[in-house]
Enzyme design. Structure first.
Site, PDB file in Angstrom:
ATOM      1  N   CYS A 115       0.923  -1.093   0.147  1.00 31.20           N
ATOM      2  CA  CYS A 115      -0.138  -0.016  -0.055  1.00 31.20           C
ATOM      3  C   CYS A 115       0.873   1.208   0.048  1.00 31.20           C
ATOM      4  CB  CYS A 115      -1.157  -0.062   1.328  1.00 31.20           C
ATOM      5  SG  CYS A 115      -2.074  -1.463   1.151  1.00 31.20           S
ATOM      6  N   HIS A 249      -3.450   7.379   1.612  1.00 31.11           N
ATOM      7  CA  HIS A 249      -3.789   5.987   1.224  1.00 31.11           C
ATOM      8  C   HIS A 249      -5.348   5.838   1.701  1.00 31.11           C
ATOM      9  CE1 HIS A 249      -4.141   1.914   0.462  1.00 31.11           C
ATOM     10  NE2 HIS A 249      -3.912   1.490   1.590  1.00 31.11           N
ATOM     11  N   ASN A 279     -10.139  -0.333  -0.721  1.00 31.21           N
ATOM     12  CA  ASN A 279      -8.604  -0.154  -0.572  1.00 31.21           C
ATOM     13  C   ASN A 279      -7.898  -0.675  -1.947  1.00 31.21           C
ATOM     14  OD1 ASN A 279      -5.723  -0.456  -0.110  1.00 31.21           O
ATOM     15  ND2 ASN A 279      -5.797  -1.043   1.992  1.00 31.21           N
TER      16      ASN A 279
HETATM   17  O1  UT7 Z   1      -3.969  -1.004   3.416  1.00 27.06           O
HETATM   18  C1  UT7 Z   1      -3.133  -0.885   4.573  1.00 27.06           C
HETATM   19  C2  UT7 Z   1      -3.581  -2.128   5.578  1.00 27.06           C
HETATM   20  N1  UT7 Z   1      -5.077  -2.327   5.916  1.00 27.06           N
HETATM   21  C3  UT7 Z   1      -5.448  -1.549   6.827  1.00 27.06           C
HETATM   22  O2  UT7 Z   1      -5.039  -0.546   7.296  1.00 27.06           O
HETATM   23  C4  UT7 Z   1      -6.883  -2.058   7.369  1.00 27.06           C
HETATM   24  C5  UT7 Z   1      -6.750  -1.977   8.956  1.00 27.06           C
HETATM   25  N2  UT7 Z   1      -7.880  -2.537   9.574  1.00 27.06           N
HETATM   26  C6  UT7 Z   1      -9.069  -2.064   9.635  1.00 27.06           C
HETATM   27  O3  UT7 Z   1      -9.494  -1.447   8.505  1.00 27.06           O
HETATM   28  C7  UT7 Z   1     -10.138  -2.530  10.530  1.00 27.06           C
HETATM   29  O4  UT7 Z   1      -9.544  -3.288  11.453  1.00 27.06           O
HETATM   30  C8  UT7 Z   1     -11.357  -3.485   9.829  1.00 27.06           C
HETATM   31  C9  UT7 Z   1     -12.074  -2.981   9.024  1.00 27.06           C
HETATM   32  C10 UT7 Z   1     -10.533  -4.972   9.048  1.00 27.06           C
HETATM   33  C11 UT7 Z   1     -12.050  -4.461  10.947  1.00 27.06           C
HETATM   34  O5  UT7 Z   1     -12.583  -3.313  11.589  1.00 27.06           O
HETATM   35  P1  UT7 Z   1     -12.615  -3.192  13.361  1.00 27.06           P
HETATM   36  O6  UT7 Z   1     -13.297  -2.265  13.746  1.00 27.06           O
HETATM   37  O7  UT7 Z   1     -11.223  -3.434  13.588  1.00 27.06           O
HETATM   38  O8  UT7 Z   1     -13.294  -4.807  13.584  1.00 27.06           O
HETATM   39  P2  UT7 Z   1     -12.689  -5.998  14.311  1.00 27.06           P
HETATM   40  O9  UT7 Z   1     -11.744  -6.745  13.354  1.00 27.06           O
HETATM   41  O10 UT7 Z   1     -12.254  -5.729  15.754  1.00 27.06           O
HETATM   42  O11 UT7 Z   1     -13.819  -7.028  14.514  1.00 27.06           O
HETATM   43  C12 UT7 Z   1     -15.031  -6.521  15.241  1.00 27.06           C
HETATM   44  C13 UT7 Z   1     -16.400  -7.358  14.651  1.00 27.06           C
HETATM   45  C14 UT7 Z   1     -15.823  -9.077  15.153  1.00 27.06           C
HETATM   46  O12 UT7 Z   1     -16.606  -9.721  15.404  1.00 27.06           O
HETATM   47  P3  UT7 Z   1     -16.521 -10.184  17.051  1.00 27.06           P
HETATM   48  O13 UT7 Z   1     -15.109 -11.086  17.301  1.00 27.06           O
HETATM   49  O14 UT7 Z   1     -16.429  -8.935  17.878  1.00 27.06           O
HETATM   50  O15 UT7 Z   1     -18.001 -11.017  17.057  1.00 27.06           O
HETATM   51  C15 UT7 Z   1     -15.459  -9.237  13.603  1.00 27.06           C
HETATM   52  O16 UT7 Z   1     -15.339 -10.882  13.245  1.00 27.06           O
HETATM   53  O17 UT7 Z   1     -16.581  -7.286  13.412  1.00 27.06           O
HETATM   54  C16 UT7 Z   1     -16.710  -8.609  12.744  1.00 27.06           C
HETATM   55  N3  UT7 Z   1     -16.306  -8.417  11.519  1.00 27.06           N
HETATM   56  C17 UT7 Z   1     -17.420  -8.256  10.646  1.00 27.06           C
HETATM   57  N4  UT7 Z   1     -18.626  -8.122  10.731  1.00 27.06           N
HETATM   58  C18 UT7 Z   1     -19.234  -7.615   9.675  1.00 27.06           C
HETATM   59  C19 UT7 Z   1     -15.141  -8.225  10.811  1.00 27.06           C
HETATM   60  N5  UT7 Z   1     -15.544  -7.913   9.548  1.00 27.06           N
HETATM   61  C20 UT7 Z   1     -16.947  -8.068   9.427  1.00 27.06           C
HETATM   62  C21 UT7 Z   1     -17.667  -8.017   8.292  1.00 27.06           C
HETATM   63  N6  UT7 Z   1     -19.044  -7.624   8.615  1.00 27.06           N
HETATM   64  N7  UT7 Z   1     -17.310  -7.572   6.953  1.00 27.06           N
END
Ligand code: UT7
Length: 332
Positions: A115, A249, A279
Site C-alpha cells: 500500500c 492512502h 482499498n
Molecule cells: O492498506 C493498509 C492495510 N490495511 C488497513 O489499514 C486495514 C486496517 N484495519 C481495518 O480497517 C479494520 O480493522 C477492519 C475494517 C478490518 C475491521 O474493523 P474493526 O473495527 O477493527 O473490527 P474488528 O476486526 O475488531 O472486528 C469486530 C467484529 C468482529 O466480531 P466479534 O469478534 O466482535 O464477534 C469481527 O468478526 O466485527 C466482525 N467483522 C465483521 N462483521 C461484519 C469483521 N469483518 C466484518 C464484516 N461484517 N465484514
C-alpha cells in the site's frame, strides 16, 4: 544539487467497469452494508473482469497521464510501477506496460511496497530526476487485489478493490517547487500483520490470498501515519496548517479521520474516495490525486501531502507543491 527539480506534469487513472456493492457481499457472507460503511467507509469497489490484469489497468491510467502531460510514450525515459499484484511473477509488469505503451526508450521495473508503493515509487522518481539519471518518468500504481482475496473471509474480502493511477514526473530547471521532501520507513518485524502465505518461493502449497490482523494494523497505521507526516512536515519546514490537500492512502475512513483529527485538518482539505473504490493498495493515492486534479480541487501553489501505510510494514509521506506545469514546458 543538480539544479533539477522533479515536477508532476500529468495525471491519469482507470478503474474496471464492474462495480461490486456491499450488498453483493451480504448476499453470501455474514456481513451487511451498514457494518461495512460504518467500520470502513466503503460503499462499493471495482473488480477487474476475467482476463483483465494489472498491466491492463496500468496502460489505461498511463495513457491518460501521458495525454494530460502532452507527451508521447516515446518521450518517456523510465517506467516505475508500484504493485503487489503483478500479472505474473516475472518479468516485471512494468516491462509488459512498456511494450503495450510503445515506450521504446524507457527502462522499466516494478517496485513492491504494497500500500505504500506509490509513495516509495515517487521517492525513487524524484531521486532519478533530480540526479539527472532520467528526465521524464511514468510512475504508476496498479493493482488487481481481487485476485489475491479469500472471498470467504469477511474481514478482508470487503476491504479491497482494483484500480490504477499514474503520474508523469519530469525534470525542470526553472520550476522551484514541485516534489519537496519525501521520507520512507519500514519495519519488517511485522511482516505477518498483512501478508499472503503462498505465491512465492517459500511456501508454494499455501494460498496466495491476503491474511490480515485488522485491529493491530489499524492501530499501527494511525500511529505510524501521524509520525511519518510530522517527520516530513518538519523536513519541509511547514506545519499542518500549510497543507492545502491531504491525499492519504485509502484503507479505512476511520484511519483517515483519526489522522486528520490529529493534524487538525478540516474535511475540505482531505481527498477521500474510499467509498467508491475500497482499498486499491498502491493505486489508491494516484487515483485519488488524479480525481482531485480533474475535479478542480488542486490549484497553482497548493501544497499537497501524500501519506501511506501498508504491508511490510511500510510507510512513507511526501510533500509537493502544485504548478500548472504543462504550459511551462517551453521554459523547463
Ligand atoms: O492498506 C493498509 C492495510 N490495511 C488497513 O489499514 C486495514 C486496517 N484495519 C481495518 O480497517 C479494520 O480493522 C477492519 C475494517 C478490518 C475491521 O474493523 P474493526 O473495527 O477493527 O473490527 P474488528 O476486526 O475488531 O472486528 C469486530 C467484529 C468482529 O466480531 P466479534 O469478534 O466482535 O464477534 C469481527 O468478526 O466485527 C466482525 N467483522 C465483521 N462483521 C461484519 C469483521 N469483518 C466484518 C464484516 N461484517 N465484514
Amino acid at each position: 544539487m543538480s539544479g533539477l527539480r522533479a515536477v508532476i506534469t500529468g495525471t491519469g487513472s482507470y478503474a474496471p467497469s464492474r462495480i461490486m456493492t456491499n450488498d453483493d457481499f451480504a448476499a453470501y457472507l455474514e456481513t451487511n452494508d451498514t457494518w461495512i460503511r460504518e467500520r470502513t467507509g466503503i460503499r462499493e469497489r471495482r473488480i477487474a473482469a476475467e482476463g483483465e490484469a494489472t498491466s491492463d489497468l496500468a496502460v489505461e491510467a498511463a495513457n491518460k497521464a501521458l495525454e494530460s502531460a502532452g507527451l508521447a510514450p516515446s518521450d518517456i525515459d523510465g517506467i516505475l510501477l508500484a504493485t503487489a499484484t503483478p500479472d505474473i511473477l516475472f518479468p516485471s509488469t512494468a516491462c509488459l506496460v512498456q511494450a503495450r505503451l510503445g515506450a521504446t526508450r524507457a527502462f522499466a521495473f516494478d517496485l513492491n511496497a504494497v500500500c505504500s508503493g506509490f509513495v516509495y515509487a515517487m521517492t525513487v522518481a524524484k531521486s532519478l530526476v533530480e540526479t539527472g539519471a532520467a528526465a521524464r518518468l511514468l510512475v504508476i500504481g496498479s493493482e488487481v487485489m481481487s485476485r489475491s482475496l479469500d472471498w470467504s473471509d469477511r474481514g478482508t474480502a470487503i476491504l479491497f478493490g482494483d484500480g490504477a493511477g499514474a503520474v508523469v514526473v519530469e525534470a525542470s530547471t526553472v520550476v522551484s517547487r514541485g516534489l519537496g521532501s519525501f521520507r520512507l520507513g519500514a519495519d519488517g518485524r511485522h511482516w505477518e500483520m498483512i501478508h499472503t502465505p503462498g505465491g512465492g518461493s517459500r511456501r508454494t502449497e499455501e494460498p496466495a490470498t491476503i491474511r490480515m490482523k485488522g485491529g493491530e494494523t489499524f492501530k499501527m497505521a494511525v500511529r505510524q501515519l501521524q509520525e511519518s507526516v510530522l517527520e516530513v512536515l518538519k523536513l519541509e519546514g511547514i506545519s499542518p496548517a500549510d497543507i492545502s490537500l491531504l491525499v492519504p492512502h485509502q484503507a479505512n475512513i476511520r484511519i483517515i479521520d483519526a489522522l486528520a483529527a490529529r493534524l487538525g485538518l478540516a474535511p475540505e482539505r482531505i481527498m477521500v474516495n474510499i467509498d467508491r473504490y475500497g482499498n486499491t493498495s498502491a493505486a489508491s493515492i494516484p487515483v485519488a490525486l488524479d480525481e482531485a486534479v480533474r475535479g478542480g480541487r488542486v490549484q497553482e501553489g497548493d501544497r499537497i501531502l501524500l501519506t501511506a501505510f501498508g504491508a511490510g510494514v511500510t510507510w512513507g509521506s511526501g510533500v509537493l507543491t502544485w504548478e500548472a506545469h504543462r504550459q511551462k514546458r517551453s521554459r523547463m
